[in-house]
Write an enzyme that holds these catalytic residues in place. Structure first.
Site, PDB file in Angstrom:
ATOM      1  N   TYR A 101       0.846  -1.201   0.000  1.00 19.83           N
ATOM      2  CA  TYR A 101       0.000   0.000   0.000  1.00 19.83           C
ATOM      3  C   TYR A 101       0.882   1.253   0.000  1.00 19.83           C
ATOM      4  CZ  TYR A 101      -3.442   3.478   1.490  1.00 19.83           C
ATOM      5  OH  TYR A 101      -4.249   4.594   1.566  1.00 19.83           O
ATOM      6  N   LYS A 157       1.054   4.208  -2.959  1.00 16.51           N
ATOM      7  CA  LYS A 157       0.764   5.623  -2.728  1.00 16.51           C
ATOM      8  C   LYS A 157       1.968   6.500  -3.085  1.00 16.51           C
ATOM      9  CE  LYS A 157      -3.434   5.064  -1.920  1.00 16.51           C
ATOM     10  NZ  LYS A 157      -4.436   5.632  -2.814  1.00 16.51           N
ATOM     11  N   VAL A 207      -9.098   9.025   8.107  1.00 13.14           N
ATOM     12  CA  VAL A 207     -10.498   9.430   8.252  1.00 13.14           C
ATOM     13  C   VAL A 207     -11.420   8.213   8.321  1.00 13.14           C
ATOM     14  CG1 VAL A 207     -10.211  11.710   7.210  1.00 13.14           C
ATOM     15  CG2 VAL A 207     -10.673   9.750   5.740  1.00 13.14           C
TER      16      VAL A 207
HETATM   17  N1  LIG Z   1      -9.645   6.506   4.830  1.00  8.77           N
HETATM   18  C1  LIG Z   1      -8.412   6.885   5.122  1.00  8.77           C
HETATM   19  O1  LIG Z   1      -8.062   7.060   6.300  1.00  8.77           O
HETATM   20  C2  LIG Z   1      -7.409   7.159   4.030  1.00  8.77           C
HETATM   21  C3  LIG Z   1      -6.131   7.589   4.400  1.00  8.77           C
HETATM   22  C4  LIG Z   1      -5.194   7.885   3.414  1.00  8.77           C
HETATM   23  C5  LIG Z   1      -5.535   7.721   2.082  1.00  8.77           C
HETATM   24  N2  LIG Z   1      -6.787   7.283   1.743  1.00  8.77           N
HETATM   25  C6  LIG Z   1      -7.078   7.124   0.312  1.00  8.77           C
HETATM   26  O2  LIG Z   1      -8.280   7.777  -0.018  1.00  8.77           O
HETATM   27  C7  LIG Z   1      -8.928   7.081  -1.089  1.00  8.77           C
HETATM   28  C8  LIG Z   1     -10.381   6.811  -0.712  1.00  8.77           C
HETATM   29  O3  LIG Z   1     -10.370   6.016   0.467  1.00  8.77           O
HETATM   30  P1  LIG Z   1     -11.674   5.742   1.340  1.00  8.77           P
HETATM   31  O4  LIG Z   1     -11.241   5.820   2.752  1.00  8.77           O
HETATM   32  O5  LIG Z   1     -12.815   6.551   0.871  1.00  8.77           O
HETATM   33  O6  LIG Z   1     -11.912   4.186   0.989  1.00  8.77           O
HETATM   34  P2  LIG Z   1     -13.250   3.328   0.938  1.00  8.77           P
HETATM   35  O7  LIG Z   1     -14.273   3.874   1.863  1.00  8.77           O
HETATM   36  O8  LIG Z   1     -12.815   1.919   1.102  1.00  8.77           O
HETATM   37  O9  LIG Z   1     -13.757   3.580  -0.583  1.00  8.77           O
HETATM   38  C9  LIG Z   1     -12.963   3.130  -1.632  1.00  8.77           C
HETATM   39  C10 LIG Z   1     -13.713   3.309  -2.942  1.00  8.77           C
HETATM   40  O10 LIG Z   1     -12.897   2.720  -3.971  1.00  8.77           O
HETATM   41  C11 LIG Z   1     -13.672   1.751  -4.658  1.00  8.77           C
HETATM   42  N3  LIG Z   1     -12.874   0.631  -5.145  1.00  8.77           N
HETATM   43  C12 LIG Z   1     -12.069  -0.192  -4.436  1.00  8.77           C
HETATM   44  N4  LIG Z   1     -11.578  -1.155  -5.228  1.00  8.77           N
HETATM   45  C13 LIG Z   1     -12.105  -0.952  -6.469  1.00  8.77           C
HETATM   46  C14 LIG Z   1     -11.996  -1.630  -7.697  1.00  8.77           C
HETATM   47  N5  LIG Z   1     -11.266  -2.749  -7.836  1.00  8.77           N
HETATM   48  N6  LIG Z   1     -12.654  -1.141  -8.749  1.00  8.77           N
HETATM   49  C15 LIG Z   1     -13.430  -0.033  -8.651  1.00  8.77           C
HETATM   50  N7  LIG Z   1     -13.585   0.651  -7.496  1.00  8.77           N
HETATM   51  C16 LIG Z   1     -12.928   0.180  -6.413  1.00  8.77           C
HETATM   52  C17 LIG Z   1     -14.670   1.273  -3.633  1.00  8.77           C
HETATM   53  O11 LIG Z   1     -15.725   0.605  -4.282  1.00  8.77           O
HETATM   54  P3  LIG Z   1     -16.499  -0.602  -3.514  1.00  8.77           P
HETATM   55  O12 LIG Z   1     -17.327   0.101  -2.484  1.00  8.77           O
HETATM   56  O13 LIG Z   1     -17.301  -1.259  -4.562  1.00  8.77           O
HETATM   57  O14 LIG Z   1     -15.460  -1.487  -2.942  1.00  8.77           O
HETATM   58  C18 LIG Z   1     -15.053   2.588  -2.981  1.00  8.77           C
HETATM   59  O15 LIG Z   1     -15.969   3.292  -3.785  1.00  8.77           O
HETATM   60  C19 LIG Z   1      -8.113   5.817  -1.336  1.00  8.77           C
HETATM   61  O16 LIG Z   1      -7.266   6.006  -2.458  1.00  8.77           O
HETATM   62  C20 LIG Z   1      -7.282   5.669  -0.078  1.00  8.77           C
HETATM   63  O17 LIG Z   1      -6.060   4.985  -0.304  1.00  8.77           O
HETATM   64  C21 LIG Z   1      -7.727   7.013   2.672  1.00  8.77           C
END
Ligand SMILES: NC(=O)c1ccc[n+]([C@@H]2O[C@H](COP(=O)([O-])OP(=O)(O)OC[C@H]3O[C@@H](n4cnc5c(N)ncnc54)[C@H](OP(=O)(O)O)[C@@H]3O)[C@@H](O)[C@H]2O)c1
Length: 255
Positions: A152, A156, A183
């Site tokens: 991961y 990134k 978050v």
């Molecule tokens: N949350 C955090 O604390 C955090 C911290 C640092 C960075 N980020 C980054 O922020 C971004 C959004 O994260 P989030 O927290 O919102 O994550 P999340 O709630 O898990 O949402 C991820 C989204 O990506 C989609 N996705 C995952 N695998 C996919 C695939 N194979 N094909 C198409 N869509 C796919 C998911 O669809 P499904 O619902 O269908 O799976 C969902 O819509 C990510 O890039 C993550 O690395 C998040």
């Protein structure tokens, strides 16, 4: 008003960003992994500019997805938001890649190469990218034992370097990376300590605002503040080597 494509808009930060931008009157193109997952967009879809479908772990579906987006028209901005976090195994994809690499690195690279070039590009990074050095000798995890957290972090670093490469080589495009903080989404979990709203307001601001700060390129942002990304992400030699590897892995050159 702008037309914005957001990958992974069925949940978490992508869905929240889509809701804000639609509420402001922008034309937002939503994305779901499958037709079944598009049901999660039922409330947003009537006010959206379209819903496109494709599993980003599949290179074939990702290429088709780019075609669906281009059919709708040229985007003003693309937010590369979709991502996976701690995959329990390499989880080899149809094309033979590690799933984390495919979804987090190869898919944004392919979509960048294949979607008609927008004015603004935003890539969701993470503070964990600082631990992502050293991937190039085994970028696809064919020789190393699987390490989900390292994969991961590397992915990134890749998208951060991609954002900064484009800022360097596409002068007409604003290209930035965003650390949303930790978050409380399904990825971040309930113990997350950062503010969810600040987690998505940076990418919506970079996508549409004409504020002087939001129209800079080549930034790595956290809560609308510029921060220093990992040295490797800024290193043109690393950027060039990475772009070569991604072109070889996907068969699609970006430059
Ligand atoms: N949350 C955090 O604390 C955090 C911290 C640092 C960075 N980020 C980054 O922020 C971004 C959004 O994260 P989030 O927290 O919102 O994550 P999340 O709630 O898990 O949402 C991820 C989204 O990506 C989609 N996705 C995952 N695998 C996919 C695939 N194979 N094909 C198409 N869509 C796919 C998911 O669809 P499904 O619902 O269908 O799976 C969902 O819509 C990510 O890039 C993550 O690395 C998040």
């Amino acid at each position: 008003m702008s037309r914005i494509f957001i990958t992974g808009s069925t949940g978490g930060l992508g869905r929240a960003a889509a809701g804000v931008l639609i509420g402001e009157g922008h034309d937002v193109v939503l994305h779901a992994r499958t037709r079944e997952r598009a049901a999660a967009l039922r409330d947003l879809a009537p006010d959206a500019a379209g819903v496109v479908i494709g599993d980003l772990s599949s290179a074939a579906e990702t290429q088709d997805l780019a075609g669906q987006v281009n059919q709708i028209g040229r985007m003003d901005a693309v937010i590369h938001n979709a991502g996976v976090y701690l995959e329990p195994s390499r989880a080899t994809t149809a094309e033979g890649h590690a799933k984390t690499l495919a979804v987090n690195t190869l898919a944004p690279y392919l979509l960048t190469a294949l979607i008609d070039r927008p004015d603004r590009l935003i890539y969701l990074s993470s503070g964990l990218h600082h631990a992502g050095a050293g991937s190039l000798p085994d970028i696809d995890w064919t020789r190393r034992s699987w390490n989900a957290a390292q994969a991961y972090a590397e992915s990134k670093l890749h998208v951060t370097a991609l954002a900064l490469t484009l800022a360097r080589t596409w002068p007409g495009v604003l290209s930035n990376a965003v650390d949303p903080g930790w978050v409380p989404t399904s990825m971040g979990g309930p113990a997350a300590t950062d503010d969810l709203e600040m987690g998505y307001l940076t990418q919506t601001w970079l996508a549409v605002s004409n504020d002087a700060a939001a129209t800079l390129s080549g930034g790595y942002w956290y809560h609308r503040q510029r921060q220093a990304p990992a040295a490797q992400a800024r290193d043109p030699a690393f950027q060039d080597q990475l772009m070569d590897r991604l072109a070889a892995l996907t068969g699609v050159p970006l430059f």
